[in-house]
Design an enzyme around this catalytic site. Structure first.
Site, PDB file in Angstrom:
ATOM      1  N   LYS A 193       0.860  -1.191   0.000  1.00  8.98           N
ATOM      2  CA  LYS A 193       0.000   0.000   0.000  1.00  8.98           C
ATOM      3  C   LYS A 193       0.896   1.241   0.000  1.00  8.98           C
ATOM      4  CE  LYS A 193      -3.934   0.754   0.719  1.00  8.98           C
ATOM      5  NZ  LYS A 193      -4.956   1.287  -0.235  1.00  8.98           N
ATOM      6  N   ASP A 226      -5.400  -3.615  -1.730  1.00  8.35           N
ATOM      7  CA  ASP A 226      -6.861  -3.611  -1.781  1.00  8.35           C
ATOM      8  C   ASP A 226      -7.363  -3.912  -3.192  1.00  8.35           C
ATOM      9  OD1 ASP A 226      -5.767  -1.194  -2.583  1.00  8.35           O
ATOM     10  OD2 ASP A 226      -7.334   0.051  -1.687  1.00  8.35           O
ATOM     11  N   ASP A 250      -1.445 -12.393   5.039  1.00  6.66           N
ATOM     12  CA  ASP A 250      -2.374 -13.115   5.906  1.00  6.66           C
ATOM     13  C   ASP A 250      -3.793 -13.017   5.351  1.00  6.66           C
ATOM     14  OD1 ASP A 250      -3.476 -14.473   8.019  1.00  6.66           O
ATOM     15  OD2 ASP A 250      -2.929 -13.016   9.553  1.00  6.66           O
ATOM     16  N   ASP A 254      -6.065 -15.976   2.648  1.00  7.37           N
ATOM     17  CA  ASP A 254      -7.365 -16.539   3.035  1.00  7.37           C
ATOM     18  C   ASP A 254      -8.425 -16.276   1.964  1.00  7.37           C
ATOM     19  OD1 ASP A 254      -6.402 -17.619   5.327  1.00  7.37           O
ATOM     20  OD2 ASP A 254      -7.446 -16.291   6.710  1.00  7.37           O
TER      21      ASP A 254
END
Length: 370
Positions: A193, A226, A250, A254
């Site tokens: 980011k 994002d 992390d 997922d």
């Protein structure tokens, strides 16, 4: 033939059940002379706390240090909710990562064609999906200092977590990603980011320089974390290897895992630095799912992620990619025949048990050698 020391940690919940199935395959590989494993077992998590009063004993840590690879099933469960924070079952996994200096977490997201309809996305988006997320595991906001909660008075508190990365940490995880990509489809997507985080600016600069200096043959693209999350659920097959920091890795791993339809299908690897002389690494292999205490002992657990974790060990610790490929094909063959555990049932009329799935994969593996 070399003999490989495999240290197995069944852990808690469904761990012992799925471990039994992977041991079945490792024992058969040894008996057939395909791979020679010397298997030793230990305790981790709540099981270790019940016996030793800690999440992993010093003796078992020494065994892990001496092993060629560590295979861990799962840790945790409500039984140990009341133990002190530093003794919780997850502390055993964290100690393994820290003491073995495992900085690179590899999380594949593979969608077998037979399970494409189990994904929450349309079949055409995930059928044949095969991507790898490379997550930096020992730095970033999870380990940065200061990390604290400050009492400001007047009923106010302030929570502080620090995101911090040094150049060498970014370079070493970048090398893992680029080298993996060279053996796959030769594309790396680096994610951070940089628009709002200084650590992201540095990450982008270091990865860009490393690419130009050492890996110009690999296609490199950069994507904000994002935006990458959005693209994972929009068009996931555009990605090959994704490299990112601890926090974003992390979360994104997922997201990628759920594209495949079930966490019960996915393995992972955590790798350390290469030994300069032997080219070997300390490594820990484990399924990405948890201990699932609600189904423990019922024969409902899916052992595929655990068996695939052995496949990753064969590939990345023992340089036996051909044997790993056989295991992958055996799993795919079983799924093509319509055999399902409860978590991947879909429209299947019947499901099979943990043991039956392990037996079916072993039978498929044996048939491939006839």
């Amino acid at each position: 033939m070399a003999v490989y020391k495999l240290f197995v940690l069944p852990g808690d919940g469904i761990g012992p059940e799925i471990t039994a199935e992977v041991e079945k395959i490792a024992t058969w590989l040894t008996r057939e002379g395909i791979v020679q494993f010397e298997i030793e077992k230990g305790l981790v998590g709540g099981a270790a706390y019940d016996v030793h009063g800690q999440a992993i004993s010093d003796a078992d840590m020494e065994r892990a240090e001496a092993a060629d690879a560590v295979l861990l099933a799962a840790v945790g469960g409500p039984k140990w909710d009341g133990v002190p924070y530093e003794l919780r079952p997850e502390a055993g996994l964290l100690r393994l990562r820290k003491d073995l200096q495992l900085f690179a977490n590899l999380r594949p997201a593979i969608c077998y064609p037979a399970l494409a309809d189990a994904s929450s996305l349309k079949r055409e988006l995930v059928d044949g999906l095969d991507l790898m997320i490379v997550r930096e595991l020992t730095g970033g906001v999870y380990f940065g200092e200061p990390k604290q909660i400050i009492d400001l008075g007047n009923g106010q508190k302030r929570g502080i977590d620090t995101q911090v990365y040094d150049t060498y940490e970014i370079e070493r995880i970048g090398r893992v990603a680029f080298e993996l990509a060279r053996k796959r489809r030769n594309k790396v997507t680096s994610s951070e980011k940089r628009n709002v985080m200084k650590s992201g600016v540095l990450w982008n600069e270091v990865i860009t320089a490393l690419h130009a200096r050492e890996y110009p043959d690999v296609l490199l693209e950069h994507q904000l974390a994002d935006s990458l999350g959005m693209q994972l659920v929009r068009r996931p097959k555009q990605f090959d290897v994704i490299v990112t920091d601890n926090l974003f890795g992390d979360m994104l791993s997922d997201v990628a895992a759920m594209l495949t339809g079930s966490l019960g299908m996915l393995p992972s690897a955590s790798l350390g630095e290469k030994n300069a002389r032997s080219e070997t690494r300390k490594a820990l292999y484990e399924p990405v799912h948890g201990s699932a205490p609600d189904i423990a002992g019922k024969g409902l657990a899916n052992p595929i992620a655990m068996i695939s974790s052995l496949g990753m060990a064969l590939r990345y610790s023992f340089n036996l990619g051909e044997v790993a490929d056989r295991i992958d094909r055996a799993i795919s063959g079983v799924l093509e025949k319509g055999l399902r555990t409860a978590d991947i049932k879909g429209d299947a009329q019947e499901t099979i048990s943990t043991i039956e799935m392990g037996d079916a994969i072993l039978a498929e593996l044996q048939a491939s050698l006839r």
